[in-house]
Every structure is written in structure tokens, then in C-alpha cells.
Design a protein around this motif. Structure first.
Motif, PDB file in Angstrom:
ATOM      1  N   GLY A  99       3.827  -3.422  -9.153  1.00 27.55           N
ATOM      2  CA  GLY A  99       3.452  -4.241  -8.005  1.00 27.55           C
ATOM      3  C   GLY A  99       3.226  -3.416  -6.753  1.00 27.55           C
ATOM      4  O   GLY A  99       3.155  -3.955  -5.643  1.00 27.55           O
ATOM      5  N   ARG A 100       3.127  -2.115  -6.919  1.00 26.62           N
ATOM      6  CA  ARG A 100       2.864  -1.217  -5.791  1.00 26.62           C
ATOM      7  C   ARG A 100       2.443   0.148  -6.360  1.00 26.62           C
ATOM      8  O   ARG A 100       2.745   0.434  -7.528  1.00 26.62           O
ATOM      9  N   PRO A 101       1.808   1.000  -5.574  1.00 26.68           N
ATOM     10  CA  PRO A 101       1.440   2.313  -6.118  1.00 26.68           C
ATOM     11  C   PRO A 101       2.685   3.175  -6.362  1.00 26.68           C
ATOM     12  O   PRO A 101       3.602   3.182  -5.541  1.00 26.68           O
ATOM     13  N   VAL A 102       2.712   3.826  -7.497  1.00 22.84           N
ATOM     14  CA  VAL A 102       3.803   4.753  -7.823  1.00 22.84           C
ATOM     15  C   VAL A 102       3.161   6.112  -8.084  1.00 22.84           C
ATOM     16  O   VAL A 102       2.214   6.215  -8.868  1.00 22.84           O
ATOM     17  N   LYS A 103       3.688   7.150  -7.411  1.00 15.02           N
ATOM     18  CA  LYS A 103       2.997   8.442  -7.446  1.00 15.02           C
ATOM     19  C   LYS A 103       3.938   9.547  -7.930  1.00 15.02           C
ATOM     20  O   LYS A 103       5.066   9.645  -7.427  1.00 15.02           O
ATOM     21  N   LEU A 104       3.478  10.352  -8.881  1.00 19.57           N
ATOM     22  CA  LEU A 104       4.262  11.525  -9.283  1.00 19.57           C
ATOM     23  C   LEU A 104       4.021  12.630  -8.263  1.00 19.57           C
ATOM     24  O   LEU A 104       2.885  13.079  -8.075  1.00 19.57           O
ATOM     25  N   VAL A 105       5.084  13.081  -7.588  1.00 19.48           N
ATOM     26  CA  VAL A 105       4.929  14.003  -6.454  1.00 19.48           C
ATOM     27  C   VAL A 105       5.017  15.455  -6.909  1.00 19.48           C
ATOM     28  O   VAL A 105       4.176  16.287  -6.551  1.00 19.48           O
ATOM     29  N   SER A 106       6.049  15.798  -7.691  1.00 21.84           N
ATOM     30  CA  SER A 106       6.239  17.205  -8.084  1.00 21.84           C
ATOM     31  C   SER A 106       7.225  17.286  -9.249  1.00 21.84           C
ATOM     32  O   SER A 106       7.879  16.299  -9.586  1.00 21.84           O
ATOM     33  N   ALA A 107       7.317  18.484  -9.835  1.00 23.89           N
ATOM     34  CA  ALA A 107       8.234  18.697 -10.961  1.00 23.89           C
ATOM     35  C   ALA A 107       8.904  20.058 -10.824  1.00 23.89           C
ATOM     36  O   ALA A 107       8.258  21.044 -10.473  1.00 23.89           O
ATOM     37  N   ALA A 162       0.812  -1.215   0.000  1.00 27.76           N
ATOM     38  CA  ALA A 162       0.000   0.000   0.000  1.00 27.76           C
ATOM     39  C   ALA A 162       0.842   1.261   0.000  1.00 27.76           C
ATOM     40  O   ALA A 162       0.346   2.339  -0.300  1.00 27.76           O
ATOM     41  N   LYS A 163       2.149   1.130   0.309  1.00 29.23           N
ATOM     42  CA  LYS A 163       2.971   2.336   0.444  1.00 29.23           C
ATOM     43  C   LYS A 163       3.391   2.870  -0.926  1.00 29.23           C
ATOM     44  O   LYS A 163       4.099   2.188  -1.665  1.00 29.23           O
ATOM     45  N   PRO A 164       2.937   4.087  -1.301  1.00 35.54           N
ATOM     46  CA  PRO A 164       3.294   4.574  -2.637  1.00 35.54           C
ATOM     47  C   PRO A 164       4.774   4.961  -2.710  1.00 35.54           C
ATOM     48  O   PRO A 164       5.356   5.443  -1.740  1.00 35.54           O
ATOM     49  N   LEU A 165       5.353   4.729  -3.883  1.00 33.40           N
ATOM     50  CA  LEU A 165       6.726   5.156  -4.133  1.00 33.40           C
ATOM     51  C   LEU A 165       6.652   6.490  -4.879  1.00 33.40           C
ATOM     52  O   LEU A 165       6.000   6.585  -5.917  1.00 33.40           O
ATOM     53  N   GLY A 166       7.335   7.513  -4.355  1.00 34.28           N
ATOM     54  CA  GLY A 166       7.227   8.849  -4.927  1.00 34.28           C
ATOM     55  C   GLY A 166       8.262   9.114  -6.016  1.00 34.28           C
ATOM     56  O   GLY A 166       9.421   8.716  -5.897  1.00 34.28           O
ATOM     57  N   VAL A 167       7.828   9.800  -7.080  1.00 33.48           N
ATOM     58  CA  VAL A 167       8.703  10.173  -8.194  1.00 33.48           C
ATOM     59  C   VAL A 167       8.715  11.693  -8.295  1.00 33.48           C
ATOM     60  O   VAL A 167       7.660  12.336  -8.240  1.00 33.48           O
ATOM     61  N   GLY A 168       9.901  12.273  -8.445  1.00 39.62           N
ATOM     62  CA  GLY A 168      10.032  13.712  -8.674  1.00 39.62           C
ATOM     63  C   GLY A 168      10.674  13.961 -10.022  1.00 39.62           C
ATOM     64  O   GLY A 168      11.642  13.289 -10.385  1.00 39.62           O
ATOM     65  N   VAL A 174       9.863  11.819  -2.168  1.00 50.26           N
ATOM     66  CA  VAL A 174      10.434  11.449  -3.472  1.00 50.26           C
ATOM     67  C   VAL A 174      11.534  10.401  -3.270  1.00 50.26           C
ATOM     68  O   VAL A 174      12.533  10.658  -2.601  1.00 50.26           O
ATOM     69  N   ALA A 175      11.344   9.225  -3.879  1.00 48.97           N
ATOM     70  CA  ALA A 175      12.363   8.165  -3.808  1.00 48.97           C
ATOM     71  C   ALA A 175      13.128   8.037  -5.123  1.00 48.97           C
ATOM     72  O   ALA A 175      14.263   7.592  -5.144  1.00 48.97           O
ATOM     73  N   ILE A 176      12.472   8.417  -6.231  1.00 50.68           N
ATOM     74  CA  ILE A 176      13.099   8.317  -7.553  1.00 50.68           C
ATOM     75  C   ILE A 176      13.091   9.705  -8.201  1.00 50.68           C
ATOM     76  O   ILE A 176      12.022  10.321  -8.329  1.00 50.68           O
ATOM     77  N   VAL A 177      14.266  10.177  -8.605  1.00 47.37           N
ATOM     78  CA  VAL A 177      14.362  11.455  -9.311  1.00 47.37           C
ATOM     79  C   VAL A 177      14.524  11.160 -10.799  1.00 47.37           C
ATOM     80  O   VAL A 177      15.420  10.402 -11.191  1.00 47.37           O
TER      81      VAL A 177
END
Ligand SMILES: NC(=O)c1ccc[n+]([C@@H]2O[C@H](COP(=O)([O-])OP(=O)(O)OC[C@H]3O[C@@H](n4cnc5c(N)ncnc54)[C@H](OP(=O)(O)O)[C@@H]3O)[C@@H](O)[C@H]2O)c1
Length: 320
Positions: free
Chosen positions: A36-44, A3-9, A73-76
Motif C-alpha cells: 500500500g506504499r512504495p517499498v525501496k531496497l536501499v543498500s546491503a 508517496a513516501k517510500p519505506l526503506g529496507v536495508g 532505512v526503516a526495516i533491517v
């Protein structure tokens, strides 16, 4: 599904960044399912936050460090391009414990050792499938060939020069064909990167670096500009059943690898000869694997976003 989303910036929201943001807005269920998990675009982060853009509803900032320092944000994803400020921002991302996905061929080609070392020290992933041939998964393909001895790598790695060559076949001069390429959105107002071979050299250097498992610097690629080719050379080649295309070639030989980019003749009926625009073609001859060919869209926002999202999903699948 966790359930834990992974954040992308995102760093950059131009042609490629906007296509990535639109994909997050329009196909998040598909992305989440693949990851296999939620991935969320956080900001730009952008240069001008007031510029109108078609990029979903992603929050925008003029401060890239606001993205880099965001604990969500975990992935830039770096899609600014060039080396300044992209280089410092990528290093700052690793320093902050983020994974990095980039489409930046110049940075990866020139700074191969430094960016890989920064990722290794940070124990984070560096992925750059989008840096060569956009949607065509040629980097993943070549990573799967660790046991082969490459003989020859040939590629059509730059859509702008393919387009110019195909227009010159119809009798246009280089300048006329270049003006058409700029008007059609294929070439930048400053076309040096494409027509003088820097772009193709960066991509070729990346592919050779992967195949050889060590840095092959783009300065070691011999570049011949497309500017020297006349329309009559193009039409003469066509009369012989050939085409001129801007080829990238690496010959791995017995000793040192020789790499070059420049205009060369190819058979008119070959995949290279048939290409007229952003289609890239990459052929690898190697022992064990014989002859392998990759082909597909090598430029454009959506095609490049496809590769970036593939990298994001791969990281998400491996991150707990
Ligand atoms: N376009 C393609 O078909 C393609 C294909 C494969 C790979 N690539 C690679 O993808 C990367 C991006 O290309 P692109 O075509 O999307 O470029 P682009 O349209 O020029 O977009 C660049 C983005 O970076 C932003 N930017 C510039 N300086 C910045 C700064 N100091 N801080 C924060 N943001 C900044 C710009 O902001 P503003 O919007 O506010 O100006 C813009 O959103 C490049 O490395 C390119 O080589 C592109």
C-alpha cells in the motif's frame, strides 16, 4: 498509495539476501501494491564487497553500520545467520529505531526473550516467518491459534536430512548420501547443523515458543543424530511399507512439554514419507482446531525470500 517510500536495508547478500534483492529488482510493483506504499531496497552489507553476485543493482558495503545508521532505512533484514555478529547487529538495529526481519532460526531460538524485549523497548517490530519452513507461513498460522491447547506437533523441518534419508532408501550408505547432499547443494561442507539435529531443534523450539507463549529453549529438545542410521534400517523400513524420516516432535502432555528430533518411522504413503528434499511438512493436533497440516518448500533462496518479503510488506502496511 502514500508517496513516501519505506526503506529496507539488507545485512547479508548470500543465497537468501540475493533472492530478496532480485525480488525487489523484478517485482517492485507487486510489493508496493501489497504494502500500500512504495517499498525501496536501499543498500546491503556483506563480508566481501568484491564478490560477484546476482542481486540486482543494490549498493553494497562492507560496513553493516552504514546500513544500520542510514536514516533512509526503516526495516533491517538480517540474513547473515549464526549469532556472531548477527546478534549484536539486530540489537543495534532496534537501538537505532529500525524494525527487524530475520531468517535466523539460531538467533531467535536461543535469544527469544532478549530479542523480543529489545523490540518491545524500541517499539519496533520483530518478524521471523522465514526462520521456520521458509515459504510455508507456519509461524503466521500458529500465531492464529492462540486459543487452542496443542497436543502434538510433528514436523519434517530440515530438507537436508530428508534428502539423505531418501537417498539411503536406494541403498546408499550415510556417507555416500551425505556426499551427494553436499554435491547437490543441499548440505553445507560442515553438515553438523543438519545431520546432528541443531537446525531442526531451533525450528521446533521456535514453534513451541509461539504455541506456548513463552521461551522454549532449543537445549530442551532431545537430539538424536542421523549419523547412527544404517542403510539396512532404511531398506528394511521400506520393505515394511514405511520410511525413516528425520522428525521433529513436540508432545505437549499434561505437565512439561517434551520435544525431540531424530530419525523415526513414518508410513510410506504419508506426506512425510513422500517427501524427498526441501519439502517441509508440519502437522499440529490441538483441541478446538483438530488436525492442521502445512506443507511446502522449506529451503532455498526464493522460498525464503517469499517469507521475508511477506514480513516486510506486513510491517510496511502498519507503518505510517
Ligand atoms: N539458504 C536457505 O535455504 C535458508 C532457508 C531458511 C533460512 N535461512 C537462513 O537465512 C540466513 C542466511 O542464509 P544464507 O543461506 O543466505 O547464507 P549465506 O549464503 O552464507 O549468506 C550469508 C551472507 O552474510 C554475509 N556476511 C557474513 N558475515 C558478515 C558480516 N560480518 N558482515 C556483513 N555480512 C556478512 C555474507 O557475505 P559474503 O557474501 O560477502 O560472504 C553473505 O552475503 C541464515 O540465518 C539461514 O539459517 C536460509
Amino acid at each position: 498509495m502514500s508517496a513516501k517510500p519505506l526503506g529496507v536495508g539488507l545485512l547479508g547478500l548470500g543465497t537468501v539476501g540475493s533472492a530478496v534483492a532480485r525480488a525487489f529488482a523484478e517485482r517492485s510493483r507487486r510489493i508496493d501494491a501489497a504494502a500500500g506504499r512504495p517499498v525501496k531496497l536501499v543498500s546491503a552489507a556483506v563480508r566481501d564487497p568484491h564478490k560477484p553476485r546476482e542481486a540486482g543493482d543494490v549498493p553494497v558495503t562492507a560496513d553493516p553500520h552504514a546500513v544500520l545508521d542510514d536514516p533512509e532505512v526503516a526495516i533491517v533484514v538480517e540474513v547473515i545467520g549464526g549469532t556472531d555478529p548477527a546478534r549484536d547487529l539486530v540489537f543495534a538495529a532496534f537501538d537505532g529505531g529500525k524494525h527487524v526481519v530475520t531468517a535466523n532460526k539460531e538467533l531467535v531460538a536461543k535469544e527469544w526473550n532478549a530479542v523480543h524485549e529489545a523490540a518491545r523497548i524500541a517499539r519496533r517490530e520483530l518478524r521471523f516467518e522465514a526462520a521456520v519452513a521458509a515459504a510455508v507461513p507456519v509461524i503466521a498460522g500458529m500465531r492464529g491459534l492462540g486459543a487452542v491447547r496443542p497436543r502434538i506437533l510433528r514436523g519434517l523441518l530440515n530438507g537436508t536430512t530428508t534428502y539423505i534419508c531418501s537417498r539411503m532408501e536406494t541403498g546408499r550408505s550415510f556417507d555416500e548420501a551425505l556426499a551427494e547432499a553436499i554435491a547437490a547443494g543441499y548440505a553445507e561442507a560442515d553438515p553438523t547443523n543438519d545431520v546432528d539435529g541443531h537446525d531442526a531443534a531451533y525450528k521446533l523450539a521456535i514453534l513451541v515458543s509461539i504455541l506456548e507463549g513463552r521461551h522454549f529453549h532449543p537445549d530442551n529438545v532431545r537430539r538424536t543424530s542421523l549419523r547412527g542410521v544404517s542403510a539396512s534400517e532404511m531398506t528394511n523400513a521400506a520393505a515394511r511399507g514405511a520410511r525413516i524420516r528425520y522428525l521433529a516432535v513436540a508432545d505437549f502432555g499434561e505437565r512439561a512439554t517434551k520435544a525431540r528430533v531424530g530419525p523415526e518411522e513414518v508410513p510410506a504413503g504419508s506426506l512425510e514419507g513422500q517427501a524427498t528434499g526441501p519439502t517441509n511438512v508440519i502437522t499440529l493436533e490441538a483441541d478446538l482446531a483438530a488436525r492442521l497440516v502445512w506443507s511446502g518448500p522449506g529451503a532455498g533462496g526464493d522460498a525464503t525470500a517469499s517469507a521475508i518479503l511477506g514480513d516486510v510488506i506486513a510491517i510496511a502496511r502498519r507503518s505510517s
